[in-house]
Design an enzyme around this catalytic site. Structure first.
Site, PDB file in Angstrom:
ATOM      1  N   HIS A 132       1.001  -1.206   0.021  1.00  0.00           N
ATOM      2  CA  HIS A 132       0.027  -0.121  -0.044  1.00  0.00           C
ATOM      3  C   HIS A 132       1.053   1.434  -0.012  1.00  0.00           C
ATOM      4  CE1 HIS A 132      -2.880   3.186   1.277  1.00  0.00           C
ATOM      5  NE2 HIS A 132      -3.709   2.390   0.929  1.00  0.00           N
TER       6      HIS A 132
ATOM      7  N   ARG B 187      -3.427   1.186  -3.854  1.00  0.00           N
ATOM      8  CA  ARG B 187      -3.001  -0.162  -3.982  1.00  0.00           C
ATOM      9  C   ARG B 187      -3.509  -0.690  -5.244  1.00  0.00           C
ATOM     10  NH1 ARG B 187      -6.642  -2.844   0.583  1.00  0.00           N
ATOM     11  NH2 ARG B 187      -7.895  -1.148   1.207  1.00  0.00           N
TER      12      ARG B 187
ATOM     13  N   LYS C  65      -7.370  -0.502  -7.157  1.00  0.00           N
ATOM     14  CA  LYS C  65      -8.010   0.439  -6.064  1.00  0.00           C
ATOM     15  C   LYS C  65      -8.292   1.682  -7.028  1.00  0.00           C
ATOM     16  CE  LYS C  65      -9.786  -0.194  -2.879  1.00  0.00           C
ATOM     17  NZ  LYS C  65     -10.098  -0.471  -1.227  1.00  0.00           N
TER      18      LYS C  65
ATOM     19  N   ASP D  79      -6.797   8.544  -5.790  1.00  0.00           N
ATOM     20  CA  ASP D  79      -7.025   9.576  -4.644  1.00  0.00           C
ATOM     21  C   ASP D  79      -6.129  10.330  -4.564  1.00  0.00           C
ATOM     22  OD1 ASP D  79      -7.218  10.562  -1.883  1.00  0.00           O
ATOM     23  OD2 ASP D  79      -7.736   8.655  -1.056  1.00  0.00           O
TER      24      ASP D  79
ATOM     25  N   CYS E  76      -4.657  11.987  -2.266  1.00  0.00           N
ATOM     26  CA  CYS E  76      -3.612  12.054  -1.177  1.00  0.00           C
ATOM     27  C   CYS E  76      -2.442  11.145  -1.410  1.00  0.00           C
ATOM     28  CB  CYS E  76      -4.390  11.703   0.100  1.00  0.00           C
ATOM     29  SG  CYS E  76      -4.897   9.730   0.007  1.00  0.00           S
ATOM     30  N   TYR E  77      -2.371  10.174  -2.548  1.00  0.00           N
ATOM     31  CA  TYR E  77      -1.302   9.652  -3.130  1.00  0.00           C
ATOM     32  C   TYR E  77      -0.622  10.310  -3.693  1.00  0.00           C
ATOM     33  CZ  TYR E  77      -4.369   5.732  -0.838  1.00  0.00           C
ATOM     34  OH  TYR E  77      -5.041   4.961  -0.103  1.00  0.00           O
TER      35      TYR E  77
ATOM     36  N   ASP F 186     -10.016  14.126  -2.608  1.00  0.00           N
ATOM     37  CA  ASP F 186      -9.559  12.878  -2.791  1.00  0.00           C
ATOM     38  C   ASP F 186     -10.041  12.815  -4.344  1.00  0.00           C
ATOM     39  OD1 ASP F 186     -10.263  10.208  -3.810  1.00  0.00           O
ATOM     40  OD2 ASP F 186     -11.001   9.483  -2.066  1.00  0.00           O
TER      41      ASP F 186
ATOM     42  N   ASP G 175     -10.997  18.248   2.832  1.00  0.00           N
ATOM     43  CA  ASP G 175     -10.734  18.244   4.200  1.00  0.00           C
ATOM     44  C   ASP G 175      -9.047  18.660   4.147  1.00  0.00           C
ATOM     45  OD1 ASP G 175      -8.879  15.818   4.099  1.00  0.00           O
ATOM     46  OD2 ASP G 175     -10.852  15.159   3.115  1.00  0.00           O
TER      47      ASP G 175
ATOM     48  N   HIS H 214      -6.464  15.993   2.798  1.00  0.00           N
ATOM     49  CA  HIS H 214      -6.370  15.901   1.192  1.00  0.00           C
ATOM     50  C   HIS H 214      -5.626  17.192   0.886  1.00  0.00           C
ATOM     51  CE1 HIS H 214      -8.829  12.460   1.789  1.00  0.00           C
ATOM     52  NE2 HIS H 214      -7.898  11.934   0.709  1.00  0.00           N
TER      53      HIS H 214
HETATM   54  C1  FPP Z   1      -6.189   2.189   3.167  1.00  0.00           C
HETATM   55  O1  FPP Z   1      -7.395   2.814   3.166  1.00  0.00           O
HETATM   56  C2  FPP Z   1      -5.319   3.128   3.804  1.00  0.00           C
HETATM   57  C3  FPP Z   1      -4.547   2.175   4.563  1.00  0.00           C
HETATM   58  C4  FPP Z   1      -4.653   0.944   5.013  1.00  0.00           C
HETATM   59  C5  FPP Z   1      -3.333   3.039   5.499  1.00  0.00           C
HETATM   60  C6  FPP Z   1      -2.538   4.238   4.891  1.00  0.00           C
HETATM   61  C7  FPP Z   1      -1.486   4.611   5.441  1.00  0.00           C
HETATM   62  C8  FPP Z   1      -1.191   5.998   5.391  1.00  0.00           C
HETATM   63  C9  FPP Z   1      -1.866   6.996   4.320  1.00  0.00           C
HETATM   64  C10 FPP Z   1       0.215   6.536   5.801  1.00  0.00           C
HETATM   65  C11 FPP Z   1       0.177   7.071   7.098  1.00  0.00           C
HETATM   66  C12 FPP Z   1       1.560   7.770   7.453  1.00  0.00           C
HETATM   67  C13 FPP Z   1       1.692   8.120   8.559  1.00  0.00           C
HETATM   68  C14 FPP Z   1       3.125   9.063   8.758  1.00  0.00           C
HETATM   69  C15 FPP Z   1       1.071   7.823   9.779  1.00  0.00           C
HETATM   70  P1  FPP Z   1      -8.567   2.771   2.186  1.00  0.00           P
HETATM   71  O2  FPP Z   1      -8.638   1.293   2.122  1.00  0.00           O
HETATM   72  O3  FPP Z   1      -9.806   3.521   2.665  1.00  0.00           O
HETATM   73  O4  FPP Z   1      -7.815   3.080   0.721  1.00  0.00           O
HETATM   74  P2  FPP Z   1      -7.670   2.512  -0.759  1.00  0.00           P
HETATM   75  O5  FPP Z   1      -8.937   2.147  -1.290  1.00  0.00           O
HETATM   76  O6  FPP Z   1      -6.938   3.718  -1.351  1.00  0.00           O
HETATM   77  O7  FPP Z   1      -6.531   1.512  -0.223  1.00  0.00           O
HETATM   78 ZN    ZN Z   2      -7.136  10.018   0.366  1.00  0.00          ZN
END
Ligand code: FPP
Ligand code: ZN
Length: 418
Positions: free
Chosen positions: A233, A276, A279, A282, A284-285, A337, A344, A347
């Site tokens: 991820h 990942r 998916k 977004d 934030c990535y 996102d 927010d 983001h």
């Molecule tokens: C999946 O969310 C997200 C995670 C499992 C963890 C994400 C981790 C970070 C963003 C890093 C954090 C960093 C620090 C420094 C604490 P989701 O299933 O809602 O999103 P997805 O569908 O995009 O995978």
């Molecule tokens: Zn996001």
């Protein structure tokens, strides 16, 4: 000037080749992906209908107003982040520094006083006053204080207690729990390495076993999962790679397979990144994934890779900027996102951080790639800490000659990451 601007590429023609195909196997995921592509296409089309050239605008003033207000007032929607209040300080302060906006001294001082109230008597910072210390708000608080960068801010951090806290969450196998009695994952290794390196409290034993534990989190996909054996991820991959860079052990990772994994996460149609495989895109990535490319570039360069570009990162920097500027801005300020989602501060911070990564290459103005007007230019960000590079250098310099007890002593072998 107009002749030199990027001509509007015909997104519909060009992009038809890039749309998702489900190979006639419809699934929940494929339907969701198509919906997102449709909404992104609508945004691109309406932009094309109204503009002759591709020159999207960063809504600087609106973002500034949104952020400035957030430092003093938060809506009810933020009640659920009551245990993440240092994060709100960091997200807002970092977004403001990217926009080159200074925070009035009185507000900066109030933030220092608030974060001091979040510091736990056992060391480290909690999500709010009176709560238990936790590595995530500790990371956010230290970053926020380093962004403020005044004596008052640095003096908030009780370094000997912070070191006690880091030892209290260290596990015998080299990993860290997020808080005493809490869960282990690779975020904690990064948070610990980040705060310990910025404040110069790294000891010879604190990260013993940590690099070996982190490499176990890199899986067959090439990316890094939260713990050994989990799906890769972007959030965890950033944390794992950045921690390895701080600990100067990045060569222990399989860098080529990491590169292959992360570059495959940039979406062909949308231009932004997914977290990942399979998916959705977004905003934030834009940082968690694109921020890996400067780290990988540096690591591969150190290994003597001669095929590296000297002018750009190994991702489509323009496509990411298009996604952020066209699809992730709320016209009233704040970023988000994907189209249809609300703005927010999280983001806003990570979309702007990713935009900054996509605009700047290697600190050289010659290799900037700014989509749109020069007004869109953000300040550069440090890809390891995600605060501005001069704030990293200033903090490292400030804490450089301090021992953990506060006495001056010969500096330890702190990596030069500035
Ligand atoms: C999946 O969310 C997200 C995670 C499992 C963890 C994400 C981790 C970070 C963003 C890093 C954090 C960093 C620090 C420094 C604490 P989701 O299933 O809602 O999103 P997805 O569908 O995009 O995978
Ligand atoms: Zn996001």
């Amino acid at each position: 000037m107009e002749d030199l601007a990027t001509p509007l590429r015909c997104l519909s023609d060009f992009h038809n080749a890039e749309v998702f195909t489900d190979d006639n196997v419809e699934s929940v995921t494929s339907v969701e992906q198509k919906k997102v592509e449709d909404s992104v296409q609508q945004v691109f089309r309406s932009y094309q209908e109204n503009h002759r050239i591709l020159e999207p605008t960063l809504q600087r003033q609106q973002h500034y107003s949104y952020l400035k207000r957030g430092l003093r007032y938060l809506s009810d929607a933020y009640e659920c982040l009551d245990a993440s209040r240092p994060w709100l300080c960091y997200w807002i302060l970092h977004s403001l520094e990217l926009l080159d906006e200074t925070v009035p001294a009185s507000i900066a001082s109030d933030v220092c006083k608030f974060l001091a109230r979040c510091q736990s008597p056992t060391g480290g910072f909690a999500g709010g006053p009176g709560q238990h210390a936790h590595l995530a708000p500790t990371y956010a608080a230290v970053n926020a204080l380093c962004i403020i960068g005044t004596e008052e801010a640095y003096d908030v951090i009780d370094r000997p207690k912070l070191l006690d806290f880091l030892y209290s969450v260290k596990q015998p196998d080299g990993s860290f729990v997020m808080h005493v009695g809490g869960e282990v994952d690779v975020r904690s290794a990064y948070c610990a390495a980040s705060v310990a390196s910025l404040t110069n409290i790294i000891t010879t034993t604190l990260f013993e076993g940590t690099p070996n534990w982190i490499i176990r989190c890199q899986n067959w996909e090439g990316g890094i999962g939260g713990v050994p054996g989990l799906e890769a991820h972007g959030g965890y991959t950033f944390c794992g790679m950045a921690a390895m860079v701080i600990l100067q052990k990045e060569h222990m990772l399989d860098l080529k397979s990491l590169l292959h994994w992360v570059t495959s996460r940039q979406m062909r149609f949308e231009g932004g990144f997914q977290g990942r495989c399979n998916k959705l895109v977004d905003g934030c990535y834009s940082f968690w994934q694109a921020g890996l490319l400067p780290l990988l570039h540096r690591a591969l360069f150190k290994e003597g890779d001669t095929t590296l570009s000297m002018t750009s990162w190994m991702f489509e920097q323009q496509a990411l900027q298009e996604y952020i500027l066209l699809c992730c801005q709320n016209p009233a300020g704040g970023l988000l996102d994907k189209p249809g989602k609300s703005r927010d501060f999280y983001h806003t911070c990570y979309c702007l951080s990713g935009l900054s990564i996509a605009q700047h290459f290697g600190g050289s103005e010659m290799h900037e790639l700014i989509l749109g007007n020069e007004e869109n230019r953000l300040a550069p960000t440090h890809p390891v800490y995600n605060i501005c590079p001069e704030k990293v250098a200033q903090a490292v310099q400030h804490f450089h000659q301090m021992s953990v007890t506060g006495k001056r002593e010969t500096p330890s072998n702190t990596p030069n990451l500035s």
